[in-house]
Design a protein around this motif. Structure first.
Motif, PDB file in Angstrom:
ATOM      1  N   PRO A  20       0.820  -1.216   0.000  1.00  7.98           N
ATOM      2  CA  PRO A  20       0.000   0.000   0.000  1.00  7.98           C
ATOM      3  C   PRO A  20       0.854   1.267   0.000  1.00  7.98           C
ATOM      4  CG  PRO A  20      -0.619  -1.475   1.799  1.00  7.98           C
ATOM      5  CD  PRO A  20       0.622  -2.018   1.190  1.00  7.98           C
ATOM      6  N   ILE A  21       0.271   2.326  -0.516  1.00  9.42           N
ATOM      7  CA  ILE A  21       0.913   3.639  -0.557  1.00  9.42           C
ATOM      8  C   ILE A  21       0.105   4.566   0.344  1.00  9.42           C
ATOM      9  CG2 ILE A  21       1.367   5.645  -2.006  1.00  9.42           C
ATOM     10  CD1 ILE A  21       1.702   3.747  -4.349  1.00  9.42           C
ATOM     11  N   LYS A  22       0.791   5.336   1.177  1.00 10.17           N
ATOM     12  CA  LYS A  22       0.090   6.278   2.059  1.00 10.17           C
ATOM     13  C   LYS A  22      -0.118   7.629   1.393  1.00 10.17           C
ATOM     14  CE  LYS A  22       1.583   4.056   6.224  1.00 10.17           C
ATOM     15  NZ  LYS A  22       1.721   4.137   7.619  1.00 10.17           N
ATOM     16  N   ASP A  23       0.845   8.025   0.554  1.00 14.58           N
ATOM     17  CA  ASP A  23       0.788   9.346  -0.061  1.00 14.58           C
ATOM     18  C   ASP A  23       1.316   9.256  -1.491  1.00 14.58           C
ATOM     19  OD1 ASP A  23       0.776  12.050  -0.641  1.00 14.58           O
ATOM     20  OD2 ASP A  23       2.442  12.540   0.682  1.00 14.58           O
ATOM     21  N   LEU A  24       0.446   9.527  -2.450  1.00 12.12           N
ATOM     22  CA  LEU A  24       0.851   9.457  -3.857  1.00 12.12           C
ATOM     23  C   LEU A  24       1.969  10.446  -4.165  1.00 12.12           C
ATOM     24  CD1 LEU A  24      -2.665   9.176  -5.520  1.00 12.12           C
ATOM     25  CD2 LEU A  24      -0.889   7.431  -5.523  1.00 12.12           C
ATOM     26  N   LYS A  25       1.857  11.643  -3.623  1.00 11.92           N
ATOM     27  CA  LYS A  25       2.842  12.684  -3.900  1.00 11.92           C
ATOM     28  C   LYS A  25       4.239  12.244  -3.457  1.00 11.92           C
ATOM     29  CE  LYS A  25       1.404  16.862  -3.595  1.00 11.92           C
ATOM     30  NZ  LYS A  25       0.964  18.192  -3.182  1.00 11.92           N
ATOM     31  N   ALA A  26       4.319  11.611  -2.300  1.00 10.74           N
ATOM     32  CA  ALA A  26       5.611  11.158  -1.780  1.00 10.74           C
ATOM     33  C   ALA A  26       6.142   9.960  -2.569  1.00 10.74           C
ATOM     34  CB  ALA A  26       5.481  10.803  -0.301  1.00 10.74           C
ATOM     35  N   GLU A  27       5.259   9.169  -3.129  1.00 14.12           N
ATOM     36  CA  GLU A  27       5.654   7.954  -3.839  1.00 14.12           C
ATOM     37  C   GLU A  27       6.172   8.231  -5.248  1.00 14.12           C
ATOM     38  OE1 GLU A  27       6.252   3.870  -4.152  1.00 14.12           O
ATOM     39  OE2 GLU A  27       5.710   5.003  -2.387  1.00 14.12           O
ATOM     40  N   ILE A  28       5.719   9.312  -5.852  1.00 13.97           N
ATOM     41  CA  ILE A  28       6.075   9.625  -7.238  1.00 13.97           C
ATOM     42  C   ILE A  28       7.356  10.449  -7.268  1.00 13.97           C
ATOM     43  CG2 ILE A  28       5.333  10.790  -9.352  1.00 13.97           C
ATOM     44  CD1 ILE A  28       2.422  10.198  -8.444  1.00 13.97           C
ATOM     45  N   GLY A  29       8.385   9.903  -7.886  1.00 14.56           N
ATOM     46  CA  GLY A  29       9.667  10.596  -8.002  1.00 14.56           C
ATOM     47  C   GLY A  29       9.575  11.750  -8.994  1.00 14.56           C
ATOM     48  N   ILE A  30      10.587  12.591  -8.988  1.00 12.32           N
ATOM     49  CA  ILE A  30      10.589  13.798  -9.828  1.00 12.32           C
ATOM     50  C   ILE A  30      10.502  13.475 -11.316  1.00 12.32           C
ATOM     51  CG2 ILE A  30      13.105  14.056  -9.915  1.00 12.32           C
ATOM     52  CD1 ILE A  30      10.778  16.991  -9.441  1.00 12.32           C
ATOM     53  N   GLY A  31      11.194  12.430 -11.751  1.00 16.19           N
ATOM     54  CA  GLY A  31      11.148  12.061 -13.167  1.00 16.19           C
ATOM     55  C   GLY A  31       9.771  11.596 -13.590  1.00 16.19           C
ATOM     56  N   LYS A  32       9.163  10.744 -12.756  1.00 20.36           N
ATOM     57  CA  LYS A  32       7.811  10.258 -13.049  1.00 20.36           C
ATOM     58  C   LYS A  32       6.807  11.394 -12.973  1.00 20.36           C
ATOM     59  CE  LYS A  32       7.881   5.958 -14.103  1.00 20.36           C
ATOM     60  NZ  LYS A  32       7.459   5.540 -15.412  1.00 20.36           N
ATOM     61  N   LYS A  33       7.020  12.304 -12.041  1.00 27.18           N
ATOM     62  CA  LYS A  33       6.112  13.445 -11.905  1.00 27.18           C
ATOM     63  C   LYS A  33       6.048  14.224 -13.223  1.00 27.18           C
ATOM     64  CE  LYS A  33       5.483  17.813  -9.508  1.00 27.18           C
ATOM     65  NZ  LYS A  33       5.942  18.706  -8.445  1.00 27.18           N
ATOM     66  N   PHE A  34       7.197  14.546 -13.778  1.00 24.82           N
ATOM     67  CA  PHE A  34       7.213  15.291 -15.036  1.00 24.82           C
ATOM     68  C   PHE A  34       6.661  14.470 -16.194  1.00 24.82           C
ATOM     69  CE2 PHE A  34      10.271  17.943 -12.673  1.00 24.82           C
ATOM     70  CZ  PHE A  34       9.589  19.145 -12.802  1.00 24.82           C
ATOM     71  N   GLU A  35       6.907  13.169 -16.160  1.00 24.71           N
ATOM     72  CA  GLU A  35       6.329  12.300 -17.188  1.00 24.71           C
ATOM     73  C   GLU A  35       4.799  12.336 -17.102  1.00 24.71           C
ATOM     74  OE1 GLU A  35       6.303   7.597 -18.563  1.00 24.71           O
ATOM     75  OE2 GLU A  35       7.636   8.230 -16.945  1.00 24.71           O
ATOM     76  N   TYR A  36       4.267  12.219 -15.893  1.00 26.89           N
ATOM     77  CA  TYR A  36       2.818  12.247 -15.713  1.00 26.89           C
ATOM     78  C   TYR A  36       2.233  13.607 -16.089  1.00 26.89           C
ATOM     79  CZ  TYR A  36       3.244   7.804 -13.181  1.00 26.89           C
ATOM     80  OH  TYR A  36       3.496   6.508 -12.831  1.00 26.89           O
ATOM     81  N   ILE A  37       2.898  14.682 -15.700  1.00 21.48           N
ATOM     82  CA  ILE A  37       2.410  16.021 -16.042  1.00 21.48           C
ATOM     83  C   ILE A  37       2.325  16.176 -17.556  1.00 21.48           C
ATOM     84  CG2 ILE A  37       3.020  18.476 -16.060  1.00 21.48           C
ATOM     85  CD1 ILE A  37       4.179  18.029 -13.214  1.00 21.48           C
TER      86      ILE A  37
END
Length: 96
Positions: A20-37
């Motif tokens: 399980p993940i408690k916080d999506l923001k904390a789980e998503i790394g910077i590279g994935k964040k920009f990919e998702y954006i």
């Protein structure tokens, strides 16, 4: 070796994918964040932040799925695309 091995043993990668993940923001790394954006939210950083906050605060998986369906229709996601599948799996892990 075969005697010691359990039949329900999963590879480590699979086991981590089931945690399980408690916080999506904390789980998503910077590279994935920009990919998702860029890929999921058409480069809109605010839309991404709003979506992550909304998904993090959903009371249950059903509400999160409804929100994902809204985003999928607004941004015309191809639900067969690998990046989208990984994002949806991440959200699902939030509600395990």
């Amino acid at each position: 070796n075969d005697i010691l091995k359990k039949e329900d043993d999963l590879p480590l990668r699979k086991k981590l994918g089931l945690t399980p993940i408690k916080d999506l923001k904390a789980e998503i790394g910077i590279g994935k964040k920009f990919e998702y954006i860029n890929f999921l939210f058409a480069g809109d950083n605010k839309a991404y932040d709003t979506a992550i906050n909304e998904l993090n605060n959903c009371p249950n998986a059903e509400v999160a799925k409804q929100k994902l369906n809204v985003y999928a229709s607004v941004y015309k996601w191809d639900l067969e695309e690998k990046t989208i599948i990984k994002f949806v799996e991440l959200v699902e892990r939030r509600f395990l």
